[in-house]
Design a protein around this motif. Structure first.
Motif, PDB file in Angstrom:
ATOM      1  N   ASP A  54      77.389 143.504  97.885  1.00  0.00           N
ATOM      2  CA  ASP A  54      77.310 143.605  96.287  1.00  0.00           C
ATOM      3  C   ASP A  54      76.100 144.341  95.877  1.00  0.00           C
ATOM      4  O   ASP A  54      76.045 144.959  95.000  1.00  0.00           O
ATOM      5  N   GLY A  55      75.005 143.831  96.461  1.00  0.00           N
ATOM      6  CA  GLY A  55      73.656 144.322  96.055  1.00  0.00           C
ATOM      7  C   GLY A  55      73.519 145.856  96.406  1.00  0.00           C
ATOM      8  O   GLY A  55      72.965 146.611  95.741  1.00  0.00           O
ATOM      9  N   LEU A  56      74.115 146.040  97.521  1.00  0.00           N
ATOM     10  CA  LEU A  56      74.151 147.681  98.024  1.00  0.00           C
ATOM     11  C   LEU A  56      74.891 148.448  96.935  1.00  0.00           C
ATOM     12  O   LEU A  56      74.521 149.473  96.483  1.00  0.00           O
ATOM     13  N   VAL A  57      76.087 147.948  96.417  1.00  0.00           N
ATOM     14  CA  VAL A  57      76.915 148.588  95.569  1.00  0.00           C
ATOM     15  C   VAL A  57      76.129 148.845  94.053  1.00  0.00           C
ATOM     16  O   VAL A  57      76.008 149.969  93.518  1.00  0.00           O
ATOM     17  N   LYS A  58      75.502 147.646  93.738  1.00  0.00           N
ATOM     18  CA  LYS A  58      74.872 147.711  92.327  1.00  0.00           C
ATOM     19  C   LYS A  58      73.353 148.633  92.634  1.00  0.00           C
ATOM     20  O   LYS A  58      73.102 149.383  91.591  1.00  0.00           O
ATOM     21  N   ALA A  59      72.780 148.524  93.737  1.00  0.00           N
ATOM     22  CA  ALA A  59      71.606 149.485  94.085  1.00  0.00           C
ATOM     23  C   ALA A  59      72.229 151.153  93.759  1.00  0.00           C
ATOM     24  O   ALA A  59      71.614 152.000  93.088  1.00  0.00           O
ATOM     25  N   PHE A  60      73.497 151.404  94.330  1.00  0.00           N
ATOM     26  CA  PHE A  60      73.688 152.721  94.300  1.00  0.00           C
ATOM     27  C   PHE A  60      74.073 152.890  92.986  1.00  0.00           C
ATOM     28  O   PHE A  60      73.686 154.257  92.286  1.00  0.00           O
ATOM     29  N   ARG A  61      74.770 152.121  92.146  1.00  0.00           N
ATOM     30  CA  ARG A  61      75.088 152.293  90.635  1.00  0.00           C
ATOM     31  C   ARG A  61      73.854 152.361  89.766  1.00  0.00           C
ATOM     32  O   ARG A  61      73.641 153.221  88.772  1.00  0.00           O
ATOM     33  N   SER A  62      72.668 151.662  90.312  1.00  0.00           N
ATOM     34  CA  SER A  62      71.391 151.776  89.647  1.00  0.00           C
ATOM     35  C   SER A  62      70.550 152.985  89.950  1.00  0.00           C
ATOM     36  O   SER A  62      69.284 152.674  89.576  1.00  0.00           O
ATOM     37  N   LEU A  63      70.797 153.619  90.957  1.00  0.00           N
ATOM     38  CA  LEU A  63      69.970 154.539  91.553  1.00  0.00           C
ATOM     39  C   LEU A  63      69.168 155.533  90.560  1.00  0.00           C
ATOM     40  O   LEU A  63      68.011 155.751  90.818  1.00  0.00           O
ATOM     41  N   ALA A  64      69.756 155.670  89.627  1.00  0.00           N
ATOM     42  CA  ALA A  64      69.088 156.822  88.608  1.00  0.00           C
ATOM     43  C   ALA A  64      68.043 156.214  87.884  1.00  0.00           C
ATOM     44  O   ALA A  64      67.033 156.763  87.483  1.00  0.00           O
ATOM     45  N   ARG A  65      68.019 154.824  87.880  1.00  0.00           N
ATOM     46  CA  ARG A  65      66.838 154.169  87.046  1.00  0.00           C
ATOM     47  C   ARG A  65      65.721 153.884  88.169  1.00  0.00           C
ATOM     48  O   ARG A  65      64.529 153.450  87.927  1.00  0.00           O
ATOM     49  N   PHE A  66      65.849 153.991  89.755  1.00  0.00           N
ATOM     50  CA  PHE A  66      64.947 153.982  90.474  1.00  0.00           C
ATOM     51  C   PHE A  66      63.743 155.185  90.356  1.00  0.00           C
ATOM     52  O   PHE A  66      63.848 156.180  90.127  1.00  0.00           O
ATOM     53  N   ARG A  67      62.571 154.565  90.413  1.00  0.00           N
ATOM     54  CA  ARG A  67      61.354 155.465  90.317  1.00  0.00           C
ATOM     55  C   ARG A  67      61.189 155.970  91.651  1.00  0.00           C
ATOM     56  O   ARG A  67      60.795 155.481  92.561  1.00  0.00           O
ATOM     57  N   ARG A  68      61.294 157.251  91.785  1.00  0.00           N
ATOM     58  CA  ARG A  68      60.961 158.129  93.151  1.00  0.00           C
ATOM     59  C   ARG A  68      59.569 157.795  93.770  1.00  0.00           C
ATOM     60  O   ARG A  68      59.701 157.632  95.229  1.00  0.00           O
ATOM     61  N   GLU A  69      58.713 157.450  93.058  1.00  0.00           N
ATOM     62  CA  GLU A  69      57.346 157.135  93.880  1.00  0.00           C
ATOM     63  C   GLU A  69      57.307 155.770  94.296  1.00  0.00           C
ATOM     64  O   GLU A  69      56.313 155.674  95.142  1.00  0.00           O
ATOM     65  N   ALA A  70      58.166 154.795  93.697  1.00  0.00           N
ATOM     66  CA  ALA A  70      57.832 153.470  94.164  1.00  0.00           C
ATOM     67  C   ALA A  70      58.829 153.401  95.643  1.00  0.00           C
ATOM     68  O   ALA A  70      59.613 154.321  96.020  1.00  0.00           O
ATOM     69  N   PRO A  71      58.206 152.376  96.209  1.00  0.00           N
ATOM     70  CA  PRO A  71      58.960 152.253  97.862  1.00  0.00           C
ATOM     71  C   PRO A  71      60.249 151.596  97.616  1.00  0.00           C
ATOM     72  O   PRO A  71      60.617 150.618  96.700  1.00  0.00           O
ATOM     73  N   PHE A  72      61.223 152.104  98.282  1.00  0.00           N
ATOM     74  CA  PHE A  72      62.794 151.882  98.131  1.00  0.00           C
ATOM     75  C   PHE A  72      62.946 150.420  98.687  1.00  0.00           C
ATOM     76  O   PHE A  72      63.840 149.656  97.929  1.00  0.00           O
ATOM     77  N   ARG A  73      62.454 149.954  99.961  1.00  0.00           N
ATOM     78  CA  ARG A  73      63.087 148.825 100.336  1.00  0.00           C
ATOM     79  C   ARG A  73      62.827 147.489  99.562  1.00  0.00           C
ATOM     80  O   ARG A  73      63.684 146.612  99.424  1.00  0.00           O
TER      81      ARG A  73
END
Length: 181
Positions: A54-73
């Protein structure tokens, strides 16, 4: 000329544009630690598997809000940890934690004696019982730092607390473990 793997921020950019293969490439190296993180919180393998998925699905849906310069893990693990906390809260479970210490292969060394294996297993069980007896907030910090091998910063993101709080909880937990052991 050998091609280098794309930089994480390039893969994130592709995933943010909707490329599911790019997202899978981002997530694949973190699937095991996502499950282990969820397991530390839910204390149940089935719930941890569901929370991680469920977390992976939510991450995919929230990916637009992820800051590219931040570490992903750390970002991904924070989402998984939140999902696991929500699942645990909603289920209201208080099952005992079963932490599995990975057996380290002793490459090049002589095989340990049967007595040595037994003593090591007993000591590992004793340490795990002591960790299990800690308060949840201390147990989770110890587990993130030592069982998952996360940095203080990553532990802070995953647990949703400040880095200084990680340090202080870890210090108190280690003091308590020293007293117990």
């Amino acid at each position: 000329m050998a091609s280098r793997p794309p930089a994480e921020h390039d893969v994130v950019a592709r995933a943010q544009r909707g490329d599911a293969d790019a997202f899978a490439q981002l997530v694949r190296p973190h699937e095991e630690i996502a499950f282990r993180t969820a397991f530390l919180i839910t204390r149940n393998a089935a719930d941890a598997q569901e929370a991680a998925q469920d977390g992976l699905v939510k991450a995919f849906r929230s990916l637009a809000r992820f800051r590219r310069e931040a570490p992903f893990r750390p970002w991904l693990l924070a989402i998984v940890a939140n999902e696991a906390r929500n699942r645990r809260r909603s289920a209201g479970r208080r099952e005992s934690l079963v932490l599995r210490a990975a057996a380290e292969a002793l490459s090049g060394d002589a095989a340990p004696s049967p007595e040595g294996v037994l003593v090591a297993a007993e000591e590992r069980a004793r340490v795990l019982r002591a960790v299990e007896a800690l308060a949840d907030e201390q147990r989770l910090v110890v587990a993130c730092r030592y069982f998952l091998g996360l940095s203080e910063e990553e532990s802070a993101v995953v647990l949703g607390i400040r880095r200084g709080t990680v340090k202080s909880r870890l210090s108190r937990a280690l003091d308590r473990l020293r007293e117990t052991m």
